[in-house]
Design a protein around this motif. Sequence first.
Motif, PDB file in Angstrom:
ATOM      1  N   MET A 164      18.297  34.271 -28.328  1.00 31.77           N
ATOM      2  CA  MET A 164      18.652  33.685 -27.247  1.00 31.77           C
ATOM      3  C   MET A 164      19.865  34.130 -26.673  1.00 31.77           C
ATOM      4  N   ASN A 165      20.044  34.776 -25.499  1.00 32.96           N
ATOM      5  CA  ASN A 165      21.099  34.708 -25.020  1.00 32.96           C
ATOM      6  C   ASN A 165      22.203  33.595 -24.597  1.00 32.96           C
ATOM      7  N   ASP A 166      21.263  32.414 -24.191  1.00 35.01           N
ATOM      8  CA  ASP A 166      21.964  31.392 -23.674  1.00 35.01           C
ATOM      9  C   ASP A 166      22.956  30.614 -24.826  1.00 35.01           C
ATOM     10  N   LEU A 167      22.529  31.056 -26.080  1.00 40.55           N
ATOM     11  CA  LEU A 167      23.633  30.524 -26.910  1.00 40.55           C
ATOM     12  C   LEU A 167      25.032  30.959 -26.991  1.00 40.55           C
ATOM     13  N   ILE A 168      25.236  32.293 -26.263  1.00 40.97           N
ATOM     14  CA  ILE A 168      26.613  32.716 -26.107  1.00 40.97           C
ATOM     15  C   ILE A 168      27.728  31.926 -25.755  1.00 40.97           C
ATOM     16  N   PRO A 169      27.387  31.389 -24.394  1.00 36.64           N
ATOM     17  CA  PRO A 169      28.597  30.462 -23.970  1.00 36.64           C
ATOM     18  C   PRO A 169      28.778  29.227 -24.784  1.00 36.64           C
ATOM     19  N   LEU A 170      27.595  28.819 -25.465  1.00 38.16           N
ATOM     20  CA  LEU A 170      27.612  27.557 -26.398  1.00 38.16           C
ATOM     21  C   LEU A 170      29.066  27.764 -27.466  1.00 38.16           C
ATOM     22  N   MET A 171      29.160  29.046 -28.044  1.00 35.72           N
ATOM     23  CA  MET A 171      30.298  29.406 -28.742  1.00 35.72           C
ATOM     24  C   MET A 171      31.640  28.933 -28.193  1.00 35.72           C
ATOM     25  N   THR A 174      31.188  37.423 -17.215  1.00 41.20           N
ATOM     26  CA  THR A 174      30.624  37.923 -18.095  1.00 41.20           C
ATOM     27  C   THR A 174      31.000  38.185 -19.535  1.00 41.20           C
ATOM     28  N   TYR A 175      30.250  37.503 -20.537  1.00 43.38           N
ATOM     29  CA  TYR A 175      30.370  37.642 -21.789  1.00 43.38           C
ATOM     30  C   TYR A 175      29.451  38.755 -22.558  1.00 43.38           C
ATOM     31  N   TYR A 176      30.124  39.258 -23.498  1.00 47.45           N
ATOM     32  CA  TYR A 176      29.631  40.420 -24.351  1.00 47.45           C
ATOM     33  C   TYR A 176      29.648  39.926 -25.651  1.00 47.45           C
ATOM     34  N   PHE A 177      28.265  39.745 -26.313  1.00 54.37           N
ATOM     35  CA  PHE A 177      28.494  39.635 -27.795  1.00 54.37           C
ATOM     36  C   PHE A 177      27.821  40.499 -28.466  1.00 54.37           C
ATOM     37  N   GLY A 178      28.459  41.187 -29.365  1.00 53.34           N
ATOM     38  CA  GLY A 178      28.062  42.168 -30.270  1.00 53.34           C
ATOM     39  C   GLY A 178      28.559  41.935 -31.669  1.00 53.34           C
ATOM     40  N   GLY A 179      28.174  43.191 -32.523  1.00 56.53           N
ATOM     41  CA  GLY A 179      28.500  42.957 -33.884  1.00 56.53           C
ATOM     42  C   GLY A 179      29.823  42.600 -34.244  1.00 56.53           C
ATOM     43  N   LEU A 180      30.761  43.197 -33.312  1.00 54.76           N
ATOM     44  CA  LEU A 180      32.449  42.911 -33.819  1.00 54.76           C
ATOM     45  C   LEU A 180      32.645  41.621 -33.463  1.00 54.76           C
ATOM     46  N   GLN A 181      32.082  41.083 -32.274  1.00 56.39           N
ATOM     47  CA  GLN A 181      32.521  39.535 -32.146  1.00 56.39           C
ATOM     48  C   GLN A 181      31.713  38.759 -33.172  1.00 56.39           C
ATOM     49  N   LYS A 182      30.565  39.175 -33.763  1.00 55.96           N
ATOM     50  CA  LYS A 182      29.932  38.209 -34.671  1.00 55.96           C
ATOM     51  C   LYS A 182      30.639  38.188 -35.828  1.00 55.96           C
ATOM     52  N   VAL A 183      31.136  39.255 -36.368  1.00 55.05           N
ATOM     53  CA  VAL A 183      31.791  39.253 -37.634  1.00 55.05           C
ATOM     54  C   VAL A 183      33.214  38.671 -37.453  1.00 55.05           C
ATOM     55  N   MET A 184      33.907  38.865 -36.325  1.00 56.04           N
ATOM     56  CA  MET A 184      35.300  38.387 -36.200  1.00 56.04           C
ATOM     57  C   MET A 184      34.883  36.821 -36.103  1.00 56.04           C
ATOM     58  N   LEU A 185      34.071  36.476 -35.327  1.00 61.26           N
ATOM     59  CA  LEU A 185      33.859  34.992 -34.873  1.00 61.26           C
ATOM     60  C   LEU A 185      33.570  33.956 -36.116  1.00 61.26           C
ATOM     61  N   PHE A 186      32.764  34.848 -36.865  1.00 54.86           N
ATOM     62  CA  PHE A 186      32.192  34.053 -38.050  1.00 54.86           C
ATOM     63  C   PHE A 186      33.574  33.983 -39.107  1.00 54.86           C
ATOM     64  N   PHE A 187      34.298  34.890 -39.503  1.00 48.96           N
ATOM     65  CA  PHE A 187      35.421  34.586 -40.268  1.00 48.96           C
ATOM     66  C   PHE A 187      36.362  33.542 -39.646  1.00 48.96           C
ATOM     67  N   LEU A 188      36.722  33.908 -38.156  1.00 46.85           N
ATOM     68  CA  LEU A 188      37.496  32.818 -37.560  1.00 46.85           C
ATOM     69  C   LEU A 188      37.181  31.392 -37.845  1.00 46.85           C
ATOM     70  N   PHE A 189      35.693  31.060 -37.634  1.00 45.22           N
ATOM     71  CA  PHE A 189      35.242  29.645 -37.623  1.00 45.22           C
ATOM     72  C   PHE A 189      35.201  29.485 -38.979  1.00 45.22           C
ATOM     73  N   SER A 236      22.407  33.443 -32.770  1.00 44.12           N
ATOM     74  CA  SER A 236      22.466  34.056 -31.460  1.00 44.12           C
ATOM     75  C   SER A 236      22.189  35.618 -31.506  1.00 44.12           C
ATOM     76  N   ASN A 237      21.307  36.268 -30.481  1.00 49.64           N
ATOM     77  CA  ASN A 237      21.127  37.606 -30.322  1.00 49.64           C
ATOM     78  C   ASN A 237      22.369  38.195 -29.651  1.00 49.64           C
ATOM     79  N   TYR A 238      22.432  39.466 -30.047  1.00 46.72           N
ATOM     80  CA  TYR A 238      23.359  40.275 -29.436  1.00 46.72           C
ATOM     81  C   TYR A 238      22.960  40.497 -27.963  1.00 46.72           C
TER      82      TYR A 238
END
Lengths: 79, 497, 122
Positions: free
Chosen positions: B1-8, B87-102, B47-49
């Motif tokens: 679901m791309n609607d999850l992206i702004p929830l971050m 526009t928000y873009y969520f991809g592999g980079l964002q996923k990994v970085m944000l995972f470790f940040l959180f 969340s999906n990419y």
Amino acid sequence: MIEYIVMIIGVLGSILALAQRDLLKASILTGISGGCVAILFQILLAPDVALTQAIVGAAIVPVFLALAIYKTQRVGKDD
Amino acid sequence: MNDLIPLMVVIPIIAAILLNVLHGKNSLVKIVSVIIAICLPLILLLSNYGLHYFGGHSPLIDNGDLLNSFPSFISNTNLSNLHIGITYYFGGLQKVMLFFLFLLGFLAIFTTINERKRSSGSYMFLIFMGLGSVTAMLLSDDIFHMYIFFEIAITAQVGIILSSSDDQKYETAMKYMILGSIGGPILLTGIGFLLGLVGSVNITDISNAVKSGLIDPFSPVFLFSFGLIFFGWIYSVGLPPFHTIKSAIYSKATPSGSAILQALSVIIFLSFGLAILRIYSHLPFVNGFIIFFSLCGMILSITMALVETDLRRIIGFLAVGELGYLGLGFGIGTKLSITAALFQGLNELIITALLFIGFGAILYLTKTSNINKLGGLIENHPKIAIMVLIGGFAMAGVPPLNGFQSKLMLIQSALNANFPELAIIMILISIVTFMTFTKIFHAVYLKPKPQDLKIEKTLVPRSVIFSIAILLIICIVLGLMPDLVVKDFSVFVGGLI
Amino acid sequence: MIDVQTAALLCSGCFILVGLYAAIFLDNIIKKIIGISFIEEGANLFLITLAYKPNGVVPILLPDMSPDWFITNSAYPLPQALVLTSVVIGASTLAVILAITMVLYKKHGSLSASKILGDSNE
């Protein structure tokens, strides 16, 4: 014509504000140049921003500065 | 679901405001902050990419019916490609970085809750606000949006500094804030120039406009905007001449606070750096500029670290110096080097957090951070000593830890791009880093204990040991299996160039 | 006579320069802060000036305007929306700096930047 006068008043107000020794006067002069910028926004076709800037630049910022000066010291010893 | 992206972004900010309101209700603050800190990584995993257009404002070209209803000077030209909304873009980079940040955010919150008897809702507010704002910076495709959240992140950083108990914190915060208030409007002016040239603040649109020849990359306005945005970037990441103030703010905060501050700085570095690369990569001298400032940053910070005697200042300088590696990776500008720089950024986020928290335990025990007054602490806490030692090895690039993998990639990329001198400098700096680290490790743990050293508290909180252990496990896992994250990064970089 | 847009650009440049001078060279912290507020005003004025259209109309679509005429004659609304945000940000950063100033004054009894910031080990 009025826009040029407003611009000159705004810039002069900012320079005068920095030249004051009395910080309270400086904060009031900051309000004058903030108000001039608000009028300029109105002239430059941005009325909604002008409203915000009029409140923030001409009222809130000088009041904040004045409050801070009231809690610290009024006369800048050296500038 | 791309609607999850702004929830971050939305959830940390809502959590921040909620916790600020709850300030004073001790146990409620603890429970809410831990629950939200655990939920944040879960959103990433669910969340999906993809892209998220705020308000559903996708580019006109994706929306056939609406496009045909406009006059031809909009529908048949580049105007139909413009991104109208944020526009928000969520991809592999964002996923990994944000995972470790959180994850880091969770550890910081957990440590704080355990260390302090009364948990402060305002402090949680600052941490969540910082996390949310840098998340928005990393996701956003809109340079003005990045500017707004950059200002919020700066204010949150100032708040985190102020929440410590150091006696010089107000002075440092004041300096940082004054510099920030000068740097912010300058950055805004640079964005204004770009906006005047292109008519959009979307990074994709701007880089398309440069690529398609709509704007001349050598026009003075474009060069001027580069200068201003580059200045803002240098300020925000603490390359020279701002490296002293940046390392000072690290040394004034609480240990977990410094870990968060460094994490925020790394993410700000990456997101602005990627934006600069995407917009200005057509200018030939951009790479030279980035390499020059990064080299200066590395060399100056390392020299300052060698002469300092305050433990926290040394780590602060080492952390700022490590940022130079990221800059070098961006500056070399090949696919491999940018991937390596992103990987190095991730490693740095983890390793410096480990060192800040690990040496923070010393401060907790002895209440002093002067290395001449410390010594012999290995008898008291051998476990922490060994874990911190391995963390230091990771920072200096000893195999098989994660710092080794990313530095090896950086050196390879420098050699491939015909910059052997940069590779040599990187190796030398990493040796000096190792030397500095062994010096402080010896001073704190190994040398005989001075007579006047008083140990005020005997036990380190469990949460500190737990955090260090988690971070260390991540270091080792990433060192043994770098492909876990590097694959995602190289996919992202492949789309970039 | 120069036109309004150029004059406003020059005016915003003046604001930024005056503000930079104050923020860098003046010693009194309150004056530095006033300078910072001028830099922010200058940057905002610059963005608004970009959006201006000579002889244009305010970017609000009224019922009696045809959209085609409106598109070619209105000012550009995007920078105005951006400035709205940055005005508020400027005010809130100002409040934070002033709060820190008040604490520092209590501690040092002076508003001189060289006295307050100089003696910390930087």
